[in-house]
Scaffold this active site. Structure first.
Site, mmCIF file in Angstrom:
data_model
loop_
_atom_site.group_PDB
_atom_site.id
_atom_site.type_symbol
_atom_site.label_atom_id
_atom_site.label_comp_id
_atom_site.label_asym_id
_atom_site.label_seq_id
_atom_site.Cartn_x
_atom_site.Cartn_y
_atom_site.Cartn_z
ATOM 1 N N SER A 152 -5.401 -3.166 4.447
ATOM 2 C CA SER A 152 -5.555 -1.985 5.341
ATOM 3 C C SER A 152 -6.419 -2.167 6.573
ATOM 4 O O SER A 152 -5.929 -3.055 7.209
ATOM 5 C CB SER A 152 -6.452 -0.834 4.365
ATOM 6 O OG SER A 152 -6.352 0.446 4.642
ATOM 7 N N ASP A 228 2.502 4.721 -0.849
ATOM 8 C CA ASP A 228 0.975 4.651 -0.064
ATOM 9 C C ASP A 228 0.728 6.125 0.620
ATOM 10 O O ASP A 228 1.474 6.357 1.401
ATOM 11 C CB ASP A 228 1.138 3.492 0.896
ATOM 12 C CG ASP A 228 -0.110 3.371 1.455
ATOM 13 O OD1 ASP A 228 -1.082 4.100 1.501
ATOM 14 O OD2 ASP A 228 -0.536 2.108 1.645
ATOM 15 N N HIS A 261 -1.747 2.387 -2.549
ATOM 16 C CA HIS A 261 -2.726 1.601 -1.509
ATOM 17 C C HIS A 261 -3.638 0.751 -2.190
ATOM 18 O O HIS A 261 -4.764 0.421 -1.743
ATOM 19 C CB HIS A 261 -3.153 2.685 -0.366
ATOM 20 C CG HIS A 261 -3.819 2.002 0.856
ATOM 21 N ND1 HIS A 261 -3.097 1.536 1.729
ATOM 22 C CD2 HIS A 261 -4.905 2.127 1.194
ATOM 23 C CE1 HIS A 261 -3.955 1.081 2.754
ATOM 24 N NE2 HIS A 261 -5.301 1.427 2.290
#
Lengths: 283, 283
Positions: A152, A228, A261
């Site tokens: 991320s 996600d 995620h």
């Protein structure tokens, strides 16, 4: 004179050791903690290659070590893993005035801030690309062969660190990276705060912008979960696909159906990344 | 009528799913959450075997799933893993008046309390051996083949559940279990509170006491770190070695040099335990 490392814990894992160190960072002007996994091979070999792992928003040095399930294969492959924190820390380090999770503490974005009060401490790019590797290489049983990965915000970090430093890393990969921060809310908030309003400054820290001028064709390995929650608003991997295609830059973007995620996603594919890095580091 | 399960999350991992469910527990008289890992085989096979994992003091249903690194091999072996919470929870459930970590919430010890106010909710033994398996077997794609394992307080729980229920589990194992709670501070505090002062009552929940009268010679697989901070005061595996030898009960106690009490220790050896259980469950 090298800054000294204060070992604050040592925990045996898969025949090697997970250790945490505190040190004074001159670049960040604060005390920092980082984690390292030393595989069993470190007992005999003082020149092991290092994978740097950059974590995402809200994380510390601990999340990856505890949750990624990476240490078993790292022990087999003889990889050292170094996991820095995600921002400067401590008294006197400015934080988001509202305590937001996506700016300030835990959200350094691996860039060098130019705006006050952030510029006094928020220089995570210099920290992870220069100060920390120098410290690691002076004090731990490692070589100067380095790779870099992250998740991320940390996937963004890994990609820009590699793209901005040809020759410094043997390989790079990322999980669900923020590949175009200048065009997403997380990046716009962070870059506006840390860098001010000059969009030309922002573009120096954006993977999609940097890839056009990359001086090294280091292949990018990226996993992205298709379930996600941040995919459409923040991550938009199609922008990187387009930029890589335009630049002729090698990109392997794997869209993983059903994955989100979280670290459950990272754990599911971390072994592929470790093998990717091990091949590059040990060749 | 079966109690219904409310799914509160579903996260893809290693091709299967980590899910969390909330349900009303009649035994505990409160709402409970448990975690389950459904391997990819659950898509086709509705009668997979189940490993129950009982966690240690302060844990919830999440610690094992996030930190043990067990799901990769569980996916390969086709094992379902069910991880309950470590105590009743919620408003109206009594807690230690001082908020201690080793009694009350997060510290149910997998026994049935007889003393008030604990007896109203603290019946984790009945929950993990009967109510939860019935719920799992009525609602999830599993068979009635069960094994059980756990860590520390949960290792104690796994061992007493297996010893007190011949035929109910195909196999049992533990990491750093509290094998003789009647003779250690954690156990004496918990049993004194939940069960009162009658030591004969305590002995019904003590592995070293139960092993003498075990009606089934289920082999015990135990890993114990030699650098565990709780080894000498709380865990004392030599007491179990003596009790197993006296009873002629099969015991494999592996003392692991350098390992502590953490999930880094569990992760290092969980695959051995999963294979041990898979052999028993799938034979």
């Amino acid at each position: 004179m090298h800054t000294s490392l204060e070992q604050i814990s040592a925990t045996k894992c898969f025949g090697g050791w997970h250790k945490r160190y505190r040190h004074r960072s001159r670049v960040l002007d604060c005390d920092m903690i980082f984690g390292v996994y030393l595989p069993p091979q470190a007992e005999q070999d003082a020149s092991l290659p290092v994978l740097y792992w950059l974590s995402g928003l809200t994380c510390t040095d601990e999340n990856f070590m505890q949750k990624a399930g990476a240490l078993k294969l790292a022990a087999e492959l003889g990889l050292v893993i170094v996991a820095p924190d995600t921002s400067p820390r401590g008294e006197g380090v400015a934080d988001d005035p509202d305590g937001a999770y996506d700016f300030g503490l835990g959200a350094g974005f691996y860039i060098n801030a130019t705006q006050q009060p952030w510029a006094a401490h928020y220089r995570m790019y210099d920290y992870v690309t220069a100060e920390l590797p120098a410290l690691v290489e002076a004090n731990l049983p490692v070589s100067e062969r380095r790779s870099i990965s992250g998740h991320s915000m940390g996937g963004h970090g890994a990609l820009i660190c590699a793209l901005k430093n040809p020759g410094r890393y043997q390989s790079v990969s990322a999980f669900a990276p923020i590949i175009n921060p200048v065009n997403c809310p997380w990046g716009q908030k962070a870059f506006g705060g840390y860098l001010g309003n000059d969009r030309a400054q922002w573009e120096q820290w954006d993977t999609c912008e940097l890839i056009a001028g990359a001086q090294e064709r280091l292949p990018l390995l990226i996993d992205q979960g298709e379930a996600d929650n941040f995919l459409d608003e923040q991550l938009k991997p199609q922008a990187l696909e387009a930029a890589a295609a335009a630049a002729g830059h090698p990109l392997t973007l794997r869209r993983q159906p059903g994955y989100d995620h979280s670290y459950y996603f990272i754990a599911s594919f971390i072994d592929d990344h470790l093998r990717h890095h091990a091949v590059a580091l040990q060749s």
